[in-house]
Motif scaffolding. Structure first.
Motif, short mmCIF file in Angstrom:
data_model
loop_
_atom_site.label_atom_id
_atom_site.label_comp_id
_atom_site.label_asym_id
_atom_site.label_seq_id
_atom_site.Cartn_x
_atom_site.Cartn_y
_atom_site.Cartn_z
N ILE A 2 0.48 -1.16 -0.29
CA ILE A 2 0.07 0.31 0.29
C ILE A 2 0.91 1.16 -0.23
N ALA A 3 2.01 1.39 0.62
CA ALA A 3 3.11 2.41 0.76
C ALA A 3 3.09 2.65 -0.62
N CYS A 4 3.71 1.70 -1.32
CA CYS A 4 4.31 1.54 -2.57
C CYS A 4 3.09 2.10 -3.17
N CYS A 5 2.42 2.17 -3.62
CA CYS A 5 1.41 1.71 -3.98
C CYS A 5 0.65 3.52 -3.88
N ILE A 6 0.78 4.25 -2.90
CA ILE A 6 0.60 5.60 -2.77
C ILE A 6 1.00 6.19 -2.93
N GLY A 7 2.41 5.46 -3.24
CA GLY A 7 3.73 6.82 -3.37
C GLY A 7 3.88 7.28 -5.03
N CYS A 8 3.09 5.98 -5.69
CA CYS A 8 3.46 5.83 -6.72
C CYS A 8 1.96 6.93 -7.32
N VAL A 9 0.33 6.67 -6.25
CA VAL A 9 -0.57 7.71 -7.41
C VAL A 9 0.16 9.60 -6.85
N VAL A 10 0.75 9.44 -5.72
CA VAL A 10 1.20 10.71 -5.44
C VAL A 10 1.82 11.44 -6.22
N LEU A 11 3.27 10.81 -6.39
CA LEU A 11 3.90 11.03 -7.69
C LEU A 11 3.26 10.87 -9.16
N ILE A 12 2.70 10.29 -9.31
CA ILE A 12 2.04 10.35 -10.77
C ILE A 12 1.27 11.13 -10.96
N LEU A 13 0.77 11.76 -9.87
CA LEU A 13 -0.46 12.41 -10.09
C LEU A 13 0.38 14.16 -9.39
N ARG A 14 1.40 14.16 -9.24
CA ARG A 14 1.91 15.80 -8.94
C ARG A 14 3.20 15.42 -9.94
N GLY A 15 3.06 14.89 -10.58
CA GLY A 15 4.11 15.16 -12.22
C GLY A 15 3.24 15.62 -12.55
N GLY A 16 2.05 14.56 -13.21
CA GLY A 16 0.91 14.89 -14.32
C GLY A 16 0.16 16.05 -14.02
N ALA A 17 0.17 16.75 -12.60
CA ALA A 17 -0.38 18.12 -13.22
C ALA A 17 0.06 18.76 -13.12
N GLY A 18 1.75 19.05 -12.58
CA GLY A 18 2.82 19.87 -13.10
C GLY A 18 2.62 20.25 -14.67
N PHE A 19 2.60 18.71 -15.70
CA PHE A 19 2.75 19.15 -16.53
C PHE A 19 1.27 19.58 -17.13
N VAL A 20 0.14 19.10 -16.99
CA VAL A 20 -1.23 19.57 -17.06
C VAL A 20 -0.96 21.58 -17.17
N ASP A 21 -1.10 21.86 -15.85
CA ASP A 21 -1.41 22.72 -15.38
C ASP A 21 0.27 23.72 -16.34
N ASP A 22 1.43 23.31 -17.14
CA ASP A 22 2.09 24.10 -17.51
C ASP A 22 1.71 24.08 -19.30
N PHE A 23 1.32 22.46 -19.33
CA PHE A 23 0.48 23.22 -21.23
C PHE A 23 -0.53 23.75 -20.87
N PHE A 24 -1.42 24.12 -19.85
CA PHE A 24 -2.51 25.01 -20.20
C PHE A 24 -1.81 26.55 -19.94
N ARG A 25 -1.15 27.12 -19.37
CA ARG A 25 -0.31 28.47 -18.85
C ARG A 25 0.20 28.54 -20.59
N THR A 26 1.29 27.64 -21.15
CA THR A 26 1.97 27.58 -21.89
C THR A 26 1.43 27.96 -22.89
#
Length: 177
Positions: free
Chosen positions: A98-122
């Motif tokens: 569960i700890a590894c799964c939570i790490g996976c989800v949190v990190l992918i959401l953080r990185g993916g949200a950054g990409f999406v946010d940057d895409f819309f702003r750019t």
């Protein structure tokens, strides 16, 4: 051939299934070392913005968030290594998974949200991105350099990579349970 113990598999089979645990551990160790470097004033990887590092917490909710992140750092360091080390058998398998799964989800959401946010702003589809913040509010400068933009994108990619590694560690660990 049937293996009676997890540790008796041939090393080639074991290494094919354990590399994500080691890779995740190396990823988080480098991540922590960069945070220590930045805490002591280092700037590499942050771009040339005038305000790249958030200030220390000033109220109770910020301090609570700060300590939650510290706990996540500790769990994120132990969990992937526990998937591949013998001492990991003393921790309930479900907790490690569960700890590894939570790490996976949190990190992918953080990185993916950054990409999406940057895409819309750019692209100016949403001038303030999905966060509602301008570049000036994020970086402290009205006009940011290409170096700062690409440093931010590299940081988002690094989070995404960490999420993939944690996901693979969880996947391979679960396949051994």
């Amino acid at each position: 051939m049937i293996y009676k113990k997890w540790g008796t598999r041939p090393s080639s089979v074991r290494s094919k299934r354990t590399w994500p645990g080691y890779a995740s551990f190396v990823w988080v160790a480098v991540f922590i070392l960069f945070h220590i470097y930045w805490a002591f004033g280092g700037r590499f990887g942050l771009g040339d913005a005038s305000n790249p590092i958030p200030p220390l917490p000033t109220n109770l909710s910020e301090w609570i968030y700060f300590y939650i992140v510290i706990i996540m750092f500790a769990a994120g360091t132990i969990a992937p290594l526990a998937t591949v080390q013998s001492w990991g058998r003393f921790i309930p398998r479900r907790i490690i998974y569960i700890a590894c799964c939570i790490g996976c989800v949190v990190l992918i959401l953080r990185g993916g949200a950054g990409f999406v946010d940057d895409f819309f702003r750019t692209t100016d589809l949403l001038p303030n991105g999905i966060t509602g913040l301008t570049y000036e509010q994020i970086y402290g400068d009205k006009h940011i350099s290409t170096y700062t933009l690409w440093s931010s994108r590299a940081m988002d990619g690094n989070f995404f990579l960490g999420g993939i590694l944690y996901g693979l560690a969880a996947w391979f660990y679960h396949s051994r349970i």
